[in-house]
Design a protein around this motif. Structure first.
Motif, PDB file in Angstrom:
ATOM      1  N   ALA A  24       0.839  -1.206   0.000  1.00 37.53           N
ATOM      2  CA  ALA A  24       0.000   0.000   0.000  1.00 37.53           C
ATOM      3  C   ALA A  24       0.874   1.255   0.000  1.00 37.53           C
ATOM      4  O   ALA A  24       0.601   2.218  -0.729  1.00 37.53           O
ATOM      5  N   ALA A  25       1.937   1.253   0.801  1.00 36.14           N
ATOM      6  CA  ALA A  25       2.835   2.405   0.828  1.00 36.14           C
ATOM      7  C   ALA A  25       3.505   2.608  -0.524  1.00 36.14           C
ATOM      8  O   ALA A  25       3.680   3.745  -0.980  1.00 36.14           O
ATOM      9  N   GLU A  26       3.881   1.507  -1.171  1.00 36.55           N
ATOM     10  CA  GLU A  26       4.524   1.594  -2.479  1.00 36.55           C
ATOM     11  C   GLU A  26       3.598   2.230  -3.504  1.00 36.55           C
ATOM     12  O   GLU A  26       4.044   2.976  -4.386  1.00 36.55           O
ATOM     13  N   LEU A  27       2.295   1.926  -3.396  1.00 35.74           N
ATOM     14  CA  LEU A  27       1.317   2.453  -4.349  1.00 35.74           C
ATOM     15  C   LEU A  27       0.688   3.767  -3.884  1.00 35.74           C
ATOM     16  O   LEU A  27      -0.231   4.277  -4.546  1.00 35.74           O
ATOM     17  N   ASN A  28       1.169   4.279  -2.739  1.00 32.36           N
ATOM     18  CA  ASN A  28       0.679   5.552  -2.204  1.00 32.36           C
ATOM     19  C   ASN A  28      -0.831   5.496  -1.965  1.00 32.36           C
ATOM     20  O   ASN A  28      -1.570   6.413  -2.347  1.00 32.36           O
ATOM     21  N   THR A  29      -1.275   4.421  -1.333  1.00 33.98           N
ATOM     22  CA  THR A  29      -2.683   4.275  -1.003  1.00 33.98           C
ATOM     23  C   THR A  29      -2.791   3.682   0.397  1.00 33.98           C
ATOM     24  O   THR A  29      -1.784   3.378   1.040  1.00 33.98           O
ATOM     25  N   SER A  30      -3.993   3.522   0.892  1.00 30.06           N
ATOM     26  CA  SER A  30      -4.179   2.939   2.224  1.00 30.06           C
ATOM     27  C   SER A  30      -4.220   1.418   2.130  1.00 30.06           C
ATOM     28  O   SER A  30      -4.529   0.848   1.070  1.00 30.06           O
ATOM     29  N   GLN A  31      -3.931   0.761   3.236  1.00 29.94           N
ATOM     30  CA  GLN A  31      -3.983  -0.692   3.248  1.00 29.94           C
ATOM     31  C   GLN A  31      -5.410  -1.176   3.010  1.00 29.94           C
ATOM     32  O   GLN A  31      -5.628  -2.199   2.342  1.00 29.94           O
ATOM     33  N   GLN A  32      -6.381  -0.453   3.505  1.00 23.45           N
ATOM     34  CA  GLN A  32      -7.773  -0.825   3.303  1.00 23.45           C
ATOM     35  C   GLN A  32      -8.141  -0.763   1.823  1.00 23.45           C
ATOM     36  O   GLN A  32      -8.784  -1.677   1.287  1.00 23.45           O
ATOM     37  N   ALA A  33      -7.716   0.307   1.150  1.00 28.94           N
ATOM     38  CA  ALA A  33      -8.022   0.430  -0.277  1.00 28.94           C
ATOM     39  C   ALA A  33      -7.330  -0.660  -1.080  1.00 28.94           C
ATOM     40  O   ALA A  33      -7.912  -1.230  -2.016  1.00 28.94           O
ATOM     41  N   LEU A  34      -6.105  -0.986  -0.704  1.00 23.03           N
ATOM     42  CA  LEU A  34      -5.389  -2.058  -1.397  1.00 23.03           C
ATOM     43  C   LEU A  34      -6.113  -3.387  -1.215  1.00 23.03           C
ATOM     44  O   LEU A  34      -6.290  -4.150  -2.178  1.00 23.03           O
ATOM     45  N   SER A  35      -6.528  -3.678  -0.001  1.00 22.40           N
ATOM     46  CA  SER A  35      -7.223  -4.941   0.265  1.00 22.40           C
ATOM     47  C   SER A  35      -8.507  -5.038  -0.549  1.00 22.40           C
ATOM     48  O   SER A  35      -8.854  -6.118  -1.053  1.00 22.40           O
ATOM     49  N   LYS A  36      -9.196  -3.907  -0.697  1.00 19.31           N
ATOM     50  CA  LYS A  36     -10.425  -3.916  -1.500  1.00 19.31           C
ATOM     51  C   LYS A  36     -10.124  -4.208  -2.967  1.00 19.31           C
ATOM     52  O   LYS A  36     -10.889  -4.925  -3.635  1.00 19.31           O
ATOM     53  N   ARG A  37      -9.023  -3.666  -3.481  1.00 20.16           N
ATOM     54  CA  ARG A  37      -8.658  -3.941  -4.877  1.00 20.16           C
ATOM     55  C   ARG A  37      -8.338  -5.425  -5.075  1.00 20.16           C
ATOM     56  O   ARG A  37      -8.749  -6.029  -6.073  1.00 20.16           O
TER      57      ARG A  37
END
Length: 319
Positions: A24-37
Motif C-alpha cells: 500500500a505504501a509503495e502504491l501511495n494508497t491505504s492498506q484498506q483500499a489495497l485490500s479492497k482492490r
C-alpha cells in the motif's frame, strides 16, 4: 472479462512484497483500499490469489497469474507511451556496482538518441536473472555467468564490452612502484574481495587461474570500506576495471596487468520470450559504441578470459 490494470498493479505489488502494508505504501494508497482492490480482483477471477493464514503468500492460482499480470502491466505502459508519443520506458537492472556499470550504458545511450531509461540496482546476477524471468525488468547489464540448477534458462545474453583489469594496491605494497605487473607477480599478495567470493565469479576464477591462494572476502560494505582495508594492508590488492573511476582521495595505485591482461566481460541479458520493442535498437546502440571505442578487442596471445566467457566471443564475431 475485462481486467482493470489498477487491480492488477495492486496484485503485483502485493505479490512482490508479500505484505499488504508495504504494498500500500509503495502504491501511495491505504492498506484498506489495497485490500479492497485485491478482493475485487479475486472476485472477478473467481479464485483466491493469496493465502492469508500464518502470513501472506501466493496461492497456486496467484503463482500462475503473476507472470501474465506483470506482462499486462508492461503492455499497458507501452500502449500509453504509443499514444502519448513519449516512447516506451526501458527498465534496466545493473549489478557489479563498485565497477560502475552505468558508465558503459551511458556511452551506449549516446548512440541511441532519446530513450527513456529506468535504471535500478540489482544485488547480483542471480537476483537480476530472477527479475528478468519474472518480468520485473526488461534488461540486465553486468557480468553474466552460468547459474546453478539452470536458474538462468530462458535468458539470452549479448557480450558488449571486454574491459582490461588493473591491480589496485596501497602505496606501501612491495609492488606499488611497478609500471605493469603480471598476474603471477601477485601470488604472494592477498586478494581483497568487495563481497563474498561465492558471489564474485570473475575474482574467484582469476584467483584459481593464477594461483592466488590468499584471499579475503566478506559482506559488501561499499567502496570506501574496501579502500580502507587496502590502505592498511601492505600485502593486499584487488582488481578493478581499467576505466572504472576510483575516487581521488583513495591514494591507491592502479597498475596495468599484462602477460596476460585479464578482461572483464560486460553483457546485456534479457528474456527472449518477452523482448522489449526497442531491444534491436538498443543492441545496435551498444554495437556502435563498442566499435567506436574498441570495446570488443581480444587477442588470445595477449589477453585472458575465464573459460566460461569464451562462448560469448562467437556472438562478438558476428557483430
Amino acid at each position: 472479462m475485462d481486467l482493470d490494470l489498477a487491480l492488477v498493479r495492486a496484485f503485483v505489488a502485493t505479490a512482490r512484497t508479500l505484505h499488504f502494508g508495504r504494498a500500500a505504501a509503495e502504491l501511495n494508497t491505504s492498506q484498506q483500499a489495497l485490500s479492497k482492490r485485491i478482493a475485487r480482483l479475486e472476485k472477478l477471477l473467481a479464485v483466491r490469489l493469496f493465502e492469508r493464514q500464518g502470513g501472506t503468500r501466493l496461492s497456486e492460482a496467484g503463482e500462475r497469474f503473476l507472470p501474465a499480470a506483470r506482462e499486462a502491466l508492461v503492455a499497458g505502459e507501452r500502449a500509453i507511451a504509443a499514444v502519448t508519443g513519449a516512447g516506451p520506458v526501458v527498465r534496466i537492472d545493473t549489478w557489479g556496482h563498485l565497477y560502475a556499470p552505468m558508465r558503459t550504458v551511458a556511452d551506449a545511450v549516446q548512440e541511441l538518441g532519446p530513450v527513456r531509461w529506468e535504471p535500478s540496482p540489482g544485488r547480483d546476477w542471480s537476483s537480476v536473472a530472477g527479475a528478468l524471468l519474472r518480468g520485473d525488468t526488461d534488461l540486465g547489464f553486468g557480468r553474466v555467468h552460468p547459474l546453478p540448477d539452470g536458474r538462468d534458462a530462458g535468458l539470452t545474453q549479448r557480450l558488449v564490452r571486454l574491459e582490461p583489469v588493473d591491480a589496485v594496491v596501497s602505496p606501501s605494497h612491495p609492488l606499488a612502484g611497478a609500471h605493469a605487473l603480471r598476474p603471477a607477480d601477485l601470488r604472494g599478495s592477498v586478494l581483497w574481495c568487495p563481497a563474498e567470493l561465492s558471489r564474485l565469479d570473475f575474482l574467484g576464477r582469476f584467483a584459481d587461474e593464477f594461483r592466488i591462494t590468499r584471499r579475503h572476502d566478506g559482506p559488501n560494505l561499499g567502496l570506501d570500506h574496501l579502500v580502507q582495508h587496502l590502505r592498511t594492508e601492505p600485502d593486499g590488492f584487488t582488481l578493478f576495471p581499467a576505466d572504472a573511476p576510483l575516487p581521488d582521495h583513495t591514494r591507491l595505485r592502479c597498475i596495468p596487468l599484462v602477460e596476460p591482461t585479464p578482461l572483464y566481460a560486460w553483457s546485456l541479458a534479457w528474456r527472449e520470450s518477452s523482448r522489449h520493442p526497442l531491444l534491436d535498437t538498443l543492441l545496435r546502440g551498444f554495437t556502435e559504441a563498442g566499435r567506436s571505442r574498441r570495446w570488443l578487442d581480444y587477442t588470445p596471445q595477449r589477453d585472458w578470459l575465464p573459460d566460461i566467457d569464451h562462448p560469448k566471443l562467437t556472438v562478438r564475431q558476428a557483430l
